[in-house]
Design an enzyme around this catalytic site. Structure first.
Site, short mmCIF file in Angstrom:
data_model
loop_
_atom_site.label_atom_id
_atom_site.label_comp_id
_atom_site.label_asym_id
_atom_site.label_seq_id
_atom_site.Cartn_x
_atom_site.Cartn_y
_atom_site.Cartn_z
N SER A 293 4.74 18.15 36.81
CA SER A 293 5.19 18.40 35.44
C SER A 293 4.96 19.88 35.09
O SER A 293 5.44 20.76 35.79
CB SER A 293 4.46 17.46 34.47
OG SER A 293 5.04 17.48 33.19
N ASP B 12 12.13 10.22 35.36
CA ASP B 12 11.20 11.20 34.79
C ASP B 12 11.38 11.35 33.28
O ASP B 12 10.42 11.56 32.54
CB ASP B 12 11.42 12.57 35.44
CG ASP B 12 10.31 12.93 36.40
OD1 ASP B 12 9.16 12.54 36.14
OD2 ASP B 12 10.58 13.61 37.40
N HIS C 46 7.72 9.32 34.40
CA HIS C 46 7.06 10.62 34.54
C HIS C 46 5.58 10.41 34.87
O HIS C 46 4.89 9.62 34.22
CB HIS C 46 7.20 11.39 33.23
CG HIS C 46 6.84 12.83 33.32
ND1 HIS C 46 7.51 13.72 34.11
CD2 HIS C 46 5.85 13.55 32.71
CE1 HIS C 46 6.97 14.92 33.99
NE2 HIS C 46 5.97 14.84 33.15
#
Length: 487
Positions: free
Chosen positions: A211, A336, A387
């Site tokens: 991320s 995600d 995610h």
């Protein structure tokens, strides 16, 4: 039987006497001593927690080298996170004295020597996170033990400033920003200078992150300040070209923060902000959680890196020459965006850009379904890999906490650890000490091949042109649509 008992006892005693450990390690700041643990027959590990890689950072300043210490530093406990917002966004915790790192060193039969090194950079939207990760019953997400043991690599995790103290910028030299990126860079440089003392190879260092951490890894490859400090990089679910990774108008948000803490917004703003209580500054740099299709939550990540003319001398797309010698692996989870879309379009949970190729590049799609899909709101039954779902597998949680997982989860974790550590050793995820379920091809300019990673991965999961229709829409169709203006 008596003789067998004697032999077993002698074997155990012999191993105890010759237990492999680095003992006291000498670093540039002084001597450190970690904790040695036994993992199995002729398998030990030294774990160092809380080694300072820089001094206490000055407010809105680049990190400086640690002045050092006398005696032996007992590196056995994680240090506090950098000052940051709580999950409820209405309070803060952590400290400004937070530039520490942790090291896991595996010893198989003999003391570690010249091992590959993997340096982890955590995510958290540049607002939150810590070098140890989330904790449940003393089980820390970012413990490097499983990767280090199974892959025979040294794992390092580091802390860096986040939120206002890490990324607030006025857009000029008075408060340039990117302090969190400079912290990461200081840790990378420390590893390069000191890791040989821990049995690591300073010329074989791989960065990996997820991320905002994945984007950070990408930024570290692009800055001119890291030449020769690492060899490879892995970006999971985030790169420097993501639209949320660079704040194009930092001054506007800096003025918002200034008004919240009773500072002027003129030429005295930076001076006032530097003298403001750090907790008040952190609290003022909150994330706007109200999302909608017109103003998506992901666009609210305003405390992010900026083009400062120093760490980032230009737009990321113009800096790929700095990454020409870096082997690179990058990929995404197949869903995600769900974590953000759930805020922006709540009904989504109801029933129903080509980047330049630098050096050697590998691309992946992670698609192991979310373990909570259909079991707990807001996780619908169709949910794939959300995610951050990849983190538990990369860090080997199905092995360290086996009762919480099925055998298929250990399969996918084993695959990822093998690909990741093989890549760290050789620059090729297929070549190394660990076997993989299928060969992962290079991503090339004329063949955009990638591998889909899940518990069923085999040769049929090698694909080409990831989400071609979506890429075509965002890069070709949308930019050429007529622009509608309204008053």
């Amino acid at each position: 039987m008596a003789m067998l008992g004697i032999l077993v006892a002698a074997t155990v005693l012999l191993e105890a006497v010759s237990a492999t450990s680095l003992g006291v390690v000498t670093t540039e700041g002084g001597q450190v001593e970690g904790k040695n643990i036994r993992l199995g027959y002729q398998r030990h590990m030294d774990v160092f927690k809380g080694i300072p890689f820089a001094g206490v950072p000055g407010r809105f300043e680049k990190p400086k080298r640690h002045p050092g210490w006398d005696g032996i530093l007992k590196a056995t406990e994680y240090k506090d996170r950098c000052l940051q917002l709580t999950i409820t966004l209405n309070d803060v915790y952590g400290t400004e004295d937070c530039l520490y790192l942790n090291i896991w060193v595996p010893h198989i039969k003999s003391v570690a020597s010249n091992l590959p090194v993997m340096v982890w950079i955590y995510g958290g939207g540049f607002l939150a996170g810590g070098s140890m990760g989330a904790n449940f019953l003393d089980n820390y997400l970012y413990s490097g033990q499983e990767i280090a043991d199974r892959g025979n690599v040294i794992v390092v995790t580091l802390g860096y400033r986040v939120g206002s103290l890490g990324f607030l910028s006025t857009g000029d030299s008075s408060l340039p920003g990117n302090y969190g990126l400079w912290d990461q860079q200081a840790a990378i440089a420390w590893v390069h200078r000191n890791i040989a003392s821990f049995g690591g190879d300073p010329n074989n260092v791989t960065l990996f992150g997820e991320s905002a951490g994945g984007a950070s890894v990408s930024f570290q490859t692009l800055t001119p300040h890291n030449k020769g400090l690492f060899k490879r990089a892995i970006s999971q679910s985030g790169v420097a070209l993501c639209p949320w990774a660079v704040n194009k108008n930092p001054r506007r948000f800096a003025e918002e923060v200034a008004l919240k803490v009773n500072c002027p917004t003129d030429h005295n703003m930076a001076t006032c902000l530097k003298m403001t209580d750090p907790k008040a500054l952190t609290l003022a740099g909150t994330l706007h959680m109200s999302g909608s299709p017109d103003a998506p939550l992901v666009n609210n990540l305003v405390l992010s890196p900026v083009i400062d003319g120093d760490f980032l001398p230009d737009e990321p797309s113009n800096l790929f020459h700095n990454a020409a010698d870096i082997d690179y692996m990058a990929g995404v989870n197949d869903m995600d965006g769900h974590i953000f879309t759930g805020f922006d379009v709540p009904s989504v949970n109801s029933a129903l850009v080509d980047t330049p190729v630098t050096g050697r590049t590998y691309s992946y799609l992670f698609s192991e379904p979310n373990r909570l899909g259909g079991l707990l709101a807001p996780f619908p039954s169709w949910l794939g890999a959300d995610h951050a779902d990849d983190l538990q597998y990369v860090f080997g949680k199905p092995f360290s906490t086996p009762l919480g997982y099925w055998p298929r989860h250990r399969d996918v974790s084993g695959y990822m650890i093998a690909y990741w550590t093989n890549f760290a050793k050789t620059g090729d995820p297929n070549r190394g000490d660990l076997s993989v379920p299928t060969s992962w091809p290079l991503f090339t300019s004329n063949r955009h091949e990638f591998i889909e990673i899940n518990s069923k991965t085999d040769g049929s999961f090698v694909r080409e042109k990831l989400r071609l229709r979506f890429v075509n829409f965002w890069t070709s169709v949308l930019p050429n649509l007529p622009i509608m203006y309204s008053e």
